[in-house]
Design a protein around this motif. Structure first.
Motif, PDB file in Angstrom:
ATOM      1  N   TRP A 160     -10.854  -3.212   2.734  1.00  0.00           N
ATOM      2  CA  TRP A 160     -10.994  -1.818   3.180  1.00  0.00           C
ATOM      3  C   TRP A 160     -10.865  -0.919   1.974  1.00  0.00           C
ATOM      4  O   TRP A 160      -9.865  -0.933   1.287  1.00  0.00           O
ATOM      5  CB  TRP A 160      -9.907  -1.467   4.202  1.00  0.00           C
ATOM      6  N   THR A 161     -11.897  -0.126   1.714  1.00  0.00           N
ATOM      7  CA  THR A 161     -11.889   0.739   0.539  1.00  0.00           C
ATOM      8  C   THR A 161     -11.748   2.210   0.895  1.00  0.00           C
ATOM      9  O   THR A 161     -11.593   3.032   0.019  1.00  0.00           O
ATOM     10  CB  THR A 161     -13.173   0.557  -0.272  1.00  0.00           C
TER      11      THR A 161
ATOM     12  N   SER B  87      -6.677   3.126   0.195  1.00  0.00           N
ATOM     13  CA  SER B  87      -6.047   1.825  -0.045  1.00  0.00           C
ATOM     14  C   SER B  87      -6.748   1.041  -1.148  1.00  0.00           C
ATOM     15  O   SER B  87      -6.578  -0.142  -1.259  1.00  0.00           O
ATOM     16  CB  SER B  87      -6.057   1.006   1.252  1.00  0.00           C
ATOM     17  N   THR B  88      -7.548   1.698  -1.973  1.00  0.00           N
ATOM     18  CA  THR B  88      -8.227   0.988  -3.056  1.00  0.00           C
ATOM     19  C   THR B  88      -7.368   0.902  -4.279  1.00  0.00           C
ATOM     20  O   THR B  88      -6.492   1.641  -4.510  1.00  0.00           O
ATOM     21  CB  THR B  88      -9.546   1.682  -3.435  1.00  0.00           C
TER      22      THR B  88
ATOM     23  N   MET C 128       0.787  -1.223   0.000  1.00  0.00           N
ATOM     24  CA  MET C 128       0.000   0.000   0.000  1.00  0.00           C
ATOM     25  C   MET C 128       0.826   1.284   0.000  1.00  0.00           C
ATOM     26  O   MET C 128       0.492   2.242  -0.657  1.00  0.00           O
ATOM     27  CB  MET C 128      -0.942  -0.006   1.196  1.00  0.00           C
ATOM     28  N   GLY C 129       1.922   1.323   0.754  1.00  0.00           N
ATOM     29  CA  GLY C 129       2.637   2.579   0.929  1.00  0.00           C
ATOM     30  C   GLY C 129       3.895   2.730   0.112  1.00  0.00           C
ATOM     31  O   GLY C 129       4.703   3.589   0.396  1.00  0.00           O
ATOM     32  N   VAL C 130       4.100   1.926  -0.918  1.00  0.00           N
ATOM     33  CA  VAL C 130       5.346   1.969  -1.665  1.00  0.00           C
ATOM     34  C   VAL C 130       5.150   2.747  -2.949  1.00  0.00           C
ATOM     35  O   VAL C 130       4.431   2.320  -3.843  1.00  0.00           O
ATOM     36  CB  VAL C 130       5.832   0.532  -1.990  1.00  0.00           C
ATOM     37  N   ARG C 131       5.800   3.889  -3.027  1.00  0.00           N
ATOM     38  CA  ARG C 131       5.849   4.624  -4.283  1.00  0.00           C
ATOM     39  C   ARG C 131       7.065   5.528  -4.263  1.00  0.00           C
ATOM     40  O   ARG C 131       7.660   5.759  -3.224  1.00  0.00           O
ATOM     41  CB  ARG C 131       4.584   5.411  -4.548  1.00  0.00           C
TER      42      ARG C 131
ATOM     43  N   THR D   7      -9.262 -11.198   0.247  1.00  0.00           N
ATOM     44  CA  THR D   7     -10.566 -10.652  -0.154  1.00  0.00           C
ATOM     45  C   THR D   7     -10.542 -10.244  -1.624  1.00  0.00           C
ATOM     46  O   THR D   7     -11.492 -10.502  -2.367  1.00  0.00           O
ATOM     47  CB  THR D   7     -10.942  -9.451   0.727  1.00  0.00           C
ATOM     48  N   PHE D   8      -9.452  -9.624  -2.062  1.00  0.00           N
ATOM     49  CA  PHE D   8      -9.334  -9.213  -3.456  1.00  0.00           C
ATOM     50  C   PHE D   8      -9.328 -10.427  -4.392  1.00  0.00           C
ATOM     51  O   PHE D   8      -9.981 -10.415  -5.434  1.00  0.00           O
ATOM     52  CB  PHE D   8      -8.059  -8.388  -3.653  1.00  0.00           C
ATOM     53  N   ALA D   9      -8.617 -11.473  -4.012  1.00  0.00           N
ATOM     54  CA  ALA D   9      -8.558 -12.674  -4.850  1.00  0.00           C
ATOM     55  C   ALA D   9      -9.920 -13.348  -4.958  1.00  0.00           C
ATOM     56  O   ALA D   9     -10.275 -13.888  -6.007  1.00  0.00           O
ATOM     57  CB  ALA D   9      -7.523 -13.657  -4.292  1.00  0.00           C
TER      58      ALA D   9
END
Length: 127
Positions: free
Chosen positions: A121-122, A126-127, A45-48, A112-114
């Motif tokens: 959590w949307t 984090s979407t 989520m936090g990698v950019r 959940t995504f799979a």
């Protein structure tokens, strides 16, 4: 008892280590992005890639994060200090205990995504 004493030399070494890890992490991220144009936000989520304007946010959040991480460190180090137990074992248990919650969040999101095609959590970006 809490293991909260630190000398000036150890504090300086800790600061240098944090700085080297920061530079190494973002240096590797810049290199991978420059070579392959890969955006890692799909994976974690936090990698950019680092953006200089985020330094303003760092100034806003750093005092609160300092309180959190300092209190968390004292709690973990105080709770994991068992007489007669090797230091490596205490450090391993403390590291696993601190990482388990974050790992659980990642597992819930991606399982959940799979299964559904949407993350659990949307809200909160984090979407």
């Amino acid at each position: 008892m809490w293991g909260a004493r630190i000398g000036l030399v150890e504090l300086a070494r800790t600061g240098v280590l944090a700085f080297v890890l920061f530079l190494g992490y973002y240096g590797l991220l810049f290199a991978v992005y420059a070579l392959f144009h890969v955006d890692y936000r799909f994976l974690f989520m936090g990698v950019r890639v680092f953006q200089p304007e985020m330094l303003v946010l760092l100034g806003m959040y750093a005092p609160f994060l300092l309180v959190f991480f300092l209190s968390n460190s004292l709690r973990v180090n105080g709770a994991m200090r068992v007489e007669g137990e090797p230091e490596w074992k205490s450090l391993l248990v403390a590291g696993l205990a601190n990482s388990a919650g974050l790992l659980l969040i990642v597992i819930v999101q991606y399982v959940t995504f799979a299964l559904t095609g949407r993350v659990y959590w949307t809200e909160g970006g984090s979407t």
